[in-house]
Design a protein around this motif. Sequence first.
Motif, PDB file in Angstrom:
ATOM      1  N   SER A 174       0.837  -1.210   0.000  1.00 49.70           N
ATOM      2  CA  SER A 174       0.000   0.000   0.000  1.00 49.70           C
ATOM      3  C   SER A 174       0.866   1.253   0.000  1.00 49.70           C
ATOM      4  O   SER A 174       0.572   2.233  -0.702  1.00 49.70           O
ATOM      5  CB  SER A 174      -0.916  -0.002   1.228  1.00 49.70           C
ATOM      6  N   CYS A 175       1.940   1.219   0.777  1.00 48.30           N
ATOM      7  CA  CYS A 175       2.833   2.370   0.812  1.00 48.30           C
ATOM      8  C   CYS A 175       3.489   2.584  -0.554  1.00 48.30           C
ATOM      9  O   CYS A 175       3.607   3.717  -1.031  1.00 48.30           O
ATOM     10  CB  CYS A 175       3.888   2.164   1.892  1.00 48.30           C
ATOM     11  N   TYR A 176       3.898   1.510  -1.188  1.00 44.77           N
ATOM     12  CA  TYR A 176       4.513   1.613  -2.519  1.00 44.77           C
ATOM     13  C   TYR A 176       3.529   2.192  -3.532  1.00 44.77           C
ATOM     14  O   TYR A 176       3.867   3.081  -4.330  1.00 44.77           O
ATOM     15  CB  TYR A 176       4.995   0.238  -2.964  1.00 44.77           C
ATOM     16  N   LEU A 177       2.281   1.739  -3.490  1.00 41.60           N
ATOM     17  CA  LEU A 177       1.286   2.224  -4.436  1.00 41.60           C
ATOM     18  C   LEU A 177       0.938   3.690  -4.194  1.00 41.60           C
ATOM     19  O   LEU A 177       0.651   4.438  -5.143  1.00 41.60           O
ATOM     20  CB  LEU A 177       0.027   1.355  -4.360  1.00 41.60           C
ATOM     21  N   GLU A 178       0.945   4.110  -2.931  1.00 38.02           N
ATOM     22  CA  GLU A 178       0.684   5.516  -2.647  1.00 38.02           C
ATOM     23  C   GLU A 178       1.747   6.398  -3.284  1.00 38.02           C
ATOM     24  O   GLU A 178       1.449   7.470  -3.828  1.00 38.02           O
ATOM     25  CB  GLU A 178       0.647   5.731  -1.134  1.00 38.02           C
ATOM     26  N   ILE A 179       2.991   5.968  -3.193  1.00 40.02           N
ATOM     27  CA  ILE A 179       4.067   6.763  -3.792  1.00 40.02           C
ATOM     28  C   ILE A 179       3.929   6.788  -5.303  1.00 40.02           C
ATOM     29  O   ILE A 179       4.094   7.845  -5.945  1.00 40.02           O
ATOM     30  CB  ILE A 179       5.436   6.198  -3.375  1.00 40.02           C
ATOM     31  N   GLN A 180       3.587   5.661  -5.911  1.00 40.12           N
ATOM     32  CA  GLN A 180       3.414   5.631  -7.357  1.00 40.12           C
ATOM     33  C   GLN A 180       2.223   6.484  -7.783  1.00 40.12           C
ATOM     34  O   GLN A 180       2.237   7.102  -8.864  1.00 40.12           O
ATOM     35  CB  GLN A 180       3.233   4.177  -7.829  1.00 40.12           C
ATOM     36  N   ARG A 181       1.197   6.519  -6.936  1.00 37.78           N
ATOM     37  CA  ARG A 181       0.048   7.360  -7.272  1.00 37.78           C
ATOM     38  C   ARG A 181       0.412   8.843  -7.197  1.00 37.78           C
ATOM     39  O   ARG A 181      -0.117   9.665  -7.953  1.00 37.78           O
ATOM     40  CB  ARG A 181      -1.115   7.059  -6.334  1.00 37.78           C
ATOM     41  N   MET A 182       1.320   9.190  -6.284  1.00 29.77           N
ATOM     42  CA  MET A 182       1.803  10.559  -6.237  1.00 29.77           C
ATOM     43  C   MET A 182       2.579  10.904  -7.510  1.00 29.77           C
ATOM     44  O   MET A 182       2.536  12.038  -7.993  1.00 29.77           O
ATOM     45  CB  MET A 182       2.709  10.762  -5.013  1.00 29.77           C
ATOM     46  N   ARG A 183       3.262   9.932  -8.068  1.00 28.24           N
ATOM     47  CA  ARG A 183       4.035  10.171  -9.283  1.00 28.24           C
ATOM     48  C   ARG A 183       3.133  10.231 -10.504  1.00 28.24           C
ATOM     49  O   ARG A 183       3.395  10.978 -11.447  1.00 28.24           O
ATOM     50  CB  ARG A 183       5.077   9.065  -9.447  1.00 28.24           C
ATOM     51  N   MET A 184       2.078   9.359 -10.511  1.00 28.28           N
ATOM     52  CA  MET A 184       1.145   9.330 -11.645  1.00 28.28           C
ATOM     53  C   MET A 184      -0.271   9.437 -11.104  1.00 28.28           C
ATOM     54  O   MET A 184      -0.772   8.496 -10.479  1.00 28.28           O
ATOM     55  CB  MET A 184       1.327   8.032 -12.450  1.00 28.28           C
ATOM     56  N   ASP A 185      -0.921  10.562 -11.330  1.00 26.56           N
ATOM     57  CA  ASP A 185      -2.258  10.802 -10.786  1.00 26.56           C
ATOM     58  C   ASP A 185      -3.284   9.805 -11.301  1.00 26.56           C
ATOM     59  O   ASP A 185      -4.312   9.573 -10.652  1.00 26.56           O
ATOM     60  CB  ASP A 185      -2.709  12.234 -11.116  1.00 26.56           C
TER      61      ASP A 185
END
Length: 352
Positions: free
Chosen positions: A207-218
Amino acid sequence: MEELSVHKLQDVDNRTVVIGDEPYMVNTVKSSTTGWYLVDYMPLSDILKPIHQSNMLFYSSMICLLLMSFGVAYLFYVQVQVPVKQLIRGFQRLKQEDYSVRIKPKGRNEFSFLSERFNLMVEQIQQLFEHVYLEQIHVREARLKQLQSQINPHFFYNCFSFITSMAKLKRMDAVVAMSHNLSRYYRYTTRQERDVVPLTEEIEFVSCYLEIQRMRMDRIHYKIDLPDEMLRQEVPPLIVQPLVENAVIHGIEADAEAGEIRVSGEKQGGVMVLVVEDDGQGMTQEAREALLSKLRGTMDQEMGCGLWNVNQRLQLRYGEQAGLDITESELGGLRVTLSWPAEQEFLLENEG
C-alpha cells in the motif's frame, strides 16, 4: 493227562490246553518202538512274551522318533524360520522408508549375526539420510537467503531512481514520501531474519509503494481486497511487491490510458490464492507462455529477477503445488496469480 485223554491222540499232535485259566501249548509224538507218547508243553504266555516285547520296543521307538521329529521341527522353526521372517519383515519396513526398524537378535548363531549386521546397516542408512536431509535444509535456507538478497537491491534501485526524478521535478512532497517509505522499507527488510512474515505486513508495504506511485502518476488508482483469514497467513517476505511493481512499470506506464491496479485474494479449499491485475497493455498468449516457461527454468540475463524469485521462493517453501501463473485480466491487462497451501494444511502435510 486228563485233558489229553479227552480226545484220541494222533501220532503227531499239536493242541492248546487250558489249565487253571492259563493256556498251554502241548505237542505230542508217539514212539514207534515203545508205543509211548512224548509230551512237550509250555505256557503260551512264555511263547508270546518275546513278541509282545518286540511290539513294545517298536511302538516305543516310533513314539520317540515322533517326539524327536516334533522337537527338531520346533527347533527349526525357532532357530531358522522365525529369524528369516523377522529379516523379511525388517526389509519390508525398510522398503517402506521406516528407518526406525530394528531386529532383536536371539542366541548366538548365524541368524543373530545377520540381525546385528542388519541393525548396523539400517542405523548407518538412517544417519546418512538424516545427514543428507539436514544438508538439504541448509542448502534450501541458503538459497532462500540468496533469492531474498537479490530482491532488495532491485527495489532500492527503483526507489533511488524515483527520488532522483522527483528531486529534478521539485516534487519535494514525493521525495519526502519516498524517503519515508524507504525508511519503512529498510526497517522492514532489516527485520527479515524471519523466513516468513504475516501477509498483512506485506500488504501494508505494498500500500505504501502504491501511494508513492500514485503521487508520481495521478491516473493510478488501486483497490486491495483480502479477507482477514488470508491476511493472518504467513508468507515469504516480498512476494507481492514485485508483482505490483511489474504491474506499474510494464502495465500502467506502458499504456497512457491505463491506471487501475487490483489486489484481491481468497481461500479455495486448502489453497490461498492472491491475484494482482491491471488494465495495462497486457501480453499476447504466446508471450505469456514464453514468460511462464522462463519462470519455471533457470534465471537468465534477459529477464528480471523479480517474478522468477517470487516463483522460486514459493516453490522452495511450499513445494511444487505452489507458484505463479499469468493469464489475461478482465480489466484488459495481465492477471498474475500466486497460490500456496494454507498454513494449517501446510503444517499438517509436513508433520505427516
